[in-house]
Write an enzyme that holds these catalytic residues in place. Structure first.
Site, PDB file in Angstrom:
ATOM      1  N   HIS A   1      -1.877 -59.145  27.342  1.00  0.00           N
ATOM      2  CA  HIS A   1      -3.308 -59.352  27.097  1.00  0.00           C
ATOM      3  C   HIS A   1      -3.767 -60.721  27.614  1.00  0.00           C
ATOM      4  O   HIS A   1      -4.573 -61.397  26.961  1.00  0.00           O
ATOM      5  CB  HIS A   1      -3.607 -59.215  25.602  1.00  0.00           C
ATOM      6  N   SER A   2      -3.295 -61.110  28.793  1.00  0.00           N
ATOM      7  CA  SER A   2      -3.760 -62.370  29.378  1.00  0.00           C
ATOM      8  C   SER A   2      -5.198 -62.237  29.869  1.00  0.00           C
ATOM      9  O   SER A   2      -5.593 -61.213  30.427  1.00  0.00           O
ATOM     10  CB  SER A   2      -2.863 -62.783  30.549  1.00  0.00           C
ATOM     11  N   TYR A   3      -5.957 -63.311  29.652  1.00  0.00           N
ATOM     12  CA  TYR A   3      -7.321 -63.422  30.170  1.00  0.00           C
ATOM     13  C   TYR A   3      -7.264 -64.265  31.439  1.00  0.00           C
ATOM     14  O   TYR A   3      -6.965 -65.458  31.390  1.00  0.00           O
ATOM     15  CB  TYR A   3      -8.231 -64.133  29.167  1.00  0.00           C
TER      16      TYR A   3
ATOM     17  N   ASP B   1     -15.144 -52.913  28.643  1.00  0.00           N
ATOM     18  CA  ASP B   1     -14.005 -52.851  27.719  1.00  0.00           C
ATOM     19  C   ASP B   1     -13.497 -51.415  27.751  1.00  0.00           C
ATOM     20  O   ASP B   1     -13.345 -50.779  26.722  1.00  0.00           O
ATOM     21  CB  ASP B   1     -14.427 -53.267  26.309  1.00  0.00           C
TER      22      ASP B   1
ATOM     23  N   GLU C   1      -5.379 -54.726  31.199  1.00  0.00           N
ATOM     24  CA  GLU C   1      -4.362 -54.235  30.276  1.00  0.00           C
ATOM     25  C   GLU C   1      -3.811 -52.909  30.805  1.00  0.00           C
ATOM     26  O   GLU C   1      -4.301 -51.830  30.467  1.00  0.00           O
ATOM     27  CB  GLU C   1      -4.956 -54.085  28.879  1.00  0.00           C
TER      28      GLU C   1
ATOM     29  N   HIS D   1      -4.410 -52.608  18.538  1.00  0.00           N
ATOM     30  CA  HIS D   1      -3.354 -53.453  19.106  1.00  0.00           C
ATOM     31  C   HIS D   1      -2.153 -53.667  18.175  1.00  0.00           C
ATOM     32  O   HIS D   1      -1.615 -54.761  18.075  1.00  0.00           O
ATOM     33  CB  HIS D   1      -3.937 -54.805  19.492  1.00  0.00           C
TER      34      HIS D   1
ATOM     35  N   ARG E   1      -7.163 -49.049  20.811  1.00  0.00           N
ATOM     36  CA  ARG E   1      -7.679 -48.577  19.517  1.00  0.00           C
ATOM     37  C   ARG E   1      -7.203 -47.155  19.242  1.00  0.00           C
ATOM     38  O   ARG E   1      -7.329 -46.286  20.098  1.00  0.00           O
ATOM     39  CB  ARG E   1      -9.213 -48.629  19.502  1.00  0.00           C
TER      40      ARG E   1
END
Length: 345
Positions: free
Chosen positions: A175-177, A248, A309, A101, A76
């Protein structure tokens, strides 16, 4: 070692990399999106350990950034603006009054030029994209290359390279989960994370860095000796509650660590370690993941995955003392993150 190319929706191409241990990684040229990573568990069951859509068409609208390359700036940017050498730049407002992003023209929504390759011990795909001067409000013509390499040691190496003809703001990430239970068998509550980080960045109510770095000591943010993600989800610590119960946050990684992060799922026995030359990482525990998405392994819900990330800090655009996201004109950007997968019996 092998690589398979498949045509999919919207004339996109899917590249599936497979090593000699039957680990495989699938990557779309659209958004550089990792759609699957399949690795064995302690019983040698090979299952997917990242979240991905059941239908590739759903990546066209991907507000959760599943598996995507994120840029120009991951994270951000306060007020959707920044200043370089007394020149102000205005970006898209795409999260309240802030920029997230890379905005609508971010790297997660472009088709990258893809070139697969293979060597004796590796298989991979190189993705290239040119971002025009002024695109998304960012200065400079920027040429970006992201290379995904799968080794026979069950490593996924992600190399980021770029060069700009003007000084610009840039920090890239994937940005893989991740969900090491395999095929979304369980949430990430019981994932055990160890991270070499003494400090994290405090956030305000809009999830924008306040400019303060907080010590992890005696908080649910202390992963130096390892802890379960559930500790933060269930915590009453204000910074955990602020982000809708979880994490986060940007963690500043301690320098010169051979292994920055280790993640373990006890039931499956899967372990993922992360090495990087980036100065920090945002750990995001999918507190705000859209629920009910039709994913490959079932409908999505909160805490179905965790993102790591690796990146510099957008807070550096407005505060001193943070890892900078400024890329000087004609100076090569060269970053690497390595995800290694193993098993504990």
């Amino acid at each position: 070692m092998q690589i398979e190319t498949q045509n999919t929706v919207n004339n996109w191409k899917l590249y599936t990399l497979t090593n000699q241990h039957n680990m495989s990684v699938s990557v779309l040229d659209y958004g550089g999106i990792i759609t699957e990573i399949n690795v064995p568990d302690r019983h040698n069951s090979i299952e997917n350990v990242v979240l991905g859509f059941k239908s590739h068409a759903d990546y066209k609208q991907n507000p959760n950034f599943l598996g995507a390359i994120v840029g120009r700036v991951a994270g951000r940017i306060q007020g959707a603006s920044f200043t370089i050498e007394d020149q102000s730049y205005s970006l898209e407002f795409n999260e309240g009054e802030n920029h997230l992003h890379g905005g609508a023209s971010g790297f997660h929504q472009v088709v990258w030029a893809a070139s697969p390759f293979q060597t004796k011990d590796t298989v991979g795909v190189t993705l290239t994209h040119t971002s025009a001067d002024g695109e998304g409000g960012y200065p400079g013509k920027l040429v970006v290359t992201v290379t995904y390499t799968l080794t026979n040691s069950n490593e996924l190496i992600v190399d980021y390279a770029a060069i700009s003809d003007q000084t610009t703001a840039m920090t890239l990430t994937n940005h893989s989960y991740f969900n090491l239970s395999g095929d979304m068998a369980r949430t990430i509550h019981d994932h055990h994370v160890t991270m070499a980080s003494d400090e994290f960045v405090e956030l305000d109510n809009a999830l924008i860095p306040t400019g303060n770095k907080l010590a992890v000591t005696n908080t649910p943010f202390d992963f130096r000796n390892g802890r379960k993600i559930a500790d933060g989800i269930d915590s009453t610590f204000p910074q955990n509650i602020l982000v809708s119960h979880g994490y986060d946050h940007y963690f500043i990684l301690n320098p010169n660590q051979a292994e920055a992060i280790r993640v373990k799922d006890e039931i499956s026995g899967r372990v993922m370690t992360i090495k990087t030359n980036q100065p920090g990482v945002v750990m995001y525990t999918a507190n705000g993941l859209t629920e009910g998405l039709e994913l490959a392994d079932g409908l999505s819900k909160r805490y179905d995955g965790v993102c790591f990330e690796t990146q510099a800090s957008p807070a550096s655009l407005h505060h001193v003392g943070f890892p900078t996201v400024l890329l000087e004109a004609h100076v090569p950007y060269d970053k690497q993150t390595v995800f290694s997968f193993s098993i504990v019996r």
